[in-house]
Design an enzyme around this catalytic site. Structure first.
Site, PDB file in Angstrom:
ATOM      1  N   ASP A  21       0.823  -1.206   0.000  1.00  9.06           N
ATOM      2  CA  ASP A  21       0.000   0.000   0.000  1.00  9.06           C
ATOM      3  C   ASP A  21       0.864   1.266   0.000  1.00  9.06           C
ATOM      4  O   ASP A  21       1.950   1.283   0.581  1.00  9.06           O
ATOM      5  CB  ASP A  21      -0.905  -0.003   1.239  1.00  9.06           C
ATOM      6  CG  ASP A  21      -2.037   1.008   1.143  1.00  9.06           C
ATOM      7  OD1 ASP A  21      -2.382   1.417   0.010  1.00  9.06           O
ATOM      8  OD2 ASP A  21      -2.563   1.393   2.196  1.00  9.06           O
ATOM      9  N   ASN A  69     -10.274  -2.641  -6.733  1.00  6.24           N
ATOM     10  CA  ASN A  69      -9.435  -1.755  -7.549  1.00  6.24           C
ATOM     11  C   ASN A  69     -10.006  -1.514  -8.941  1.00  6.24           C
ATOM     12  O   ASN A  69      -9.629  -0.551  -9.610  1.00  6.24           O
ATOM     13  CB  ASN A  69      -8.019  -2.317  -7.683  1.00  6.24           C
ATOM     14  CG  ASN A  69      -7.203  -2.210  -6.412  1.00  6.24           C
ATOM     15  OD1 ASN A  69      -6.271  -2.983  -6.201  1.00  6.24           O
ATOM     16  ND2 ASN A  69      -7.554  -1.267  -5.547  1.00  6.24           N
TER      17      ASN A  69
END
EC number: 2.5.1.-
Length: 248
Positions: A21, A69
C-alpha cells in the site's frame, strides 16, 4: 534495523503475505501521477521477493490488485494492467534463475487477455521452481474467495458428491483459492493503514500483523528483515495461555 544475520532460520514463517500500500501517496509526494508510484513499486517487489527467498520463506503472497481496484479511474486500471504484463514478462527469467515458482489467486478470468496470457506462460515456465512459491493475488478479495468456495461446495452437495455433515473447516479450506498452501503466519502492510482490506479473510485468522508507516515504493529487503525479526520476537498462542505453551 535488523540484519539478515539476526534472523533465526529455525523460526521462519512458512508463508508471508504482503499488502503493498502507498503507491499513490508516494507518487503524490513526488509530484507525479499515481502510475509513477506503481512503476517505482517494482523495485520494492523485487527486493522483497529476493529477501524472502534468501531467508527461506516457502510462500510469499503479494496483494497486487483487488476486486475493488476495478472501481479506480479507467486510465489508471489500464496503465496498471500494461505494467503488470511488462513486469511479469521482465521478471520471469529471474524467477527461473532463482527457482521461484509463480502462482496466482483471484478471479483471473476478469483480467485482460494479454495479462492472462503472460501470467499463464510464466506460471507454466516456472512450475518446476522449488526454492519458493510467489503468489500474485490479482482481481482478488477475501469475500470473493469465500463466495466461490461456498458456491463450489453447494454444487458438490447438490450433486450428492459431498454430504452436508462433511462440511467443516478443513473442507472449506480445500475449496479456497489457497488450497494446498499453509495459512500466512505473517502479514506485512505498508503505509500505516491498520486494516486487512478484504485480503485472505479466512486465512488470516491467526496471522501476526506487522504494520509499517513506510510507503510501498520505499520498502526494501532490510525492512522485510525487520518484519521477520519482529515476528520472531512474538509469542504465538493460538488461544492458549503462555503457561500452556511452556508445558507443551
Amino acid at each position: 534495523m535488523a540484519a539478515r544475520s539476526e534472523i533465526d532460520s529455525q523460526n521462519l514463517p512458512a508463508h508471508v503475505a504482503v499488502i503493498m500500500d502507498g503507491n499513490g501517496r508516494w507518487a503524490k509526494q513526488k509530484g507525479g501521477l499515481r502510475i509513477f508510484g506503481h512503476q517505482n513499486a517494482i523495485t520494492a517487489v523485487r527486493d522483497t521477493v529476493e529477501a524472502a527467498a534468501e531467508v527461506g520463506v516457502q510462500y510469499l503472497t503479494l496483494y497486487a490488485f483487488s476486486t475493488e481496484n476495478w472501481a479506480r479511474p479507467k486510465h489508471e486500471v489500464m496503465a496498471l494492467m500494461q505494467l503488470l504484463v511488462h513486469t511479469i514478462r521482465q521478471e520471469t527469467p529471474t524467477l527461473l534463475k532463482n527457482s521461484v515458482r509463480l502462482q496466482s489467486i483471484g478471479d483471473i478470468s476478469s483480467l485482460p487477455p494479454s495479462c492472462q496470457r503472460e501470467l499463464a506462460e510464466s506460471v507454466e515456465l516456472t512450475k518446476a521452481g522449488t526454492r519458493m512459491t510467489l503468489v500474485l493475488a490479482l482481481s482478488y478479495s477475501g469475500r470473493w474467495d469465500l463466495t466461490q468456495a461456498a458456491g463450489r461446495i453447494a454444487r458438490e452437495v447438490a450433486a450428492g458428491d459431498l454430504q452436508p455433515e462433511q462440511v467443516n473447516e478443513q473442507t472449506i479450506a480445500r475449496y479456497l483459492s489457497t488450497a494446498g498452501m499453509p495459512d500466512p503466519e505473517l502479514l506485512i502492510r505498508t503505509s500505516g493503514e491498520q486494516r486487512i482490506s478484504n485480503f485472505l479473510l479466512w486465512q488470516l485468522a491467526y496471522t501476526e500483523l506487522y504494520i509499517t508507516d513506510l510507503l510501498w515504493p520505499d520498502f526494501r529487503r532490510e525492512h522485510f528483515y525487520d518484519a521477520i525479526h519482529a515476528y520472531q520476537r512474538r509469542e504465538r498462542r493460538f488461544g492458549k495461555t503462555s503457561e500452556q505453551l511452556t508445558v507443551s
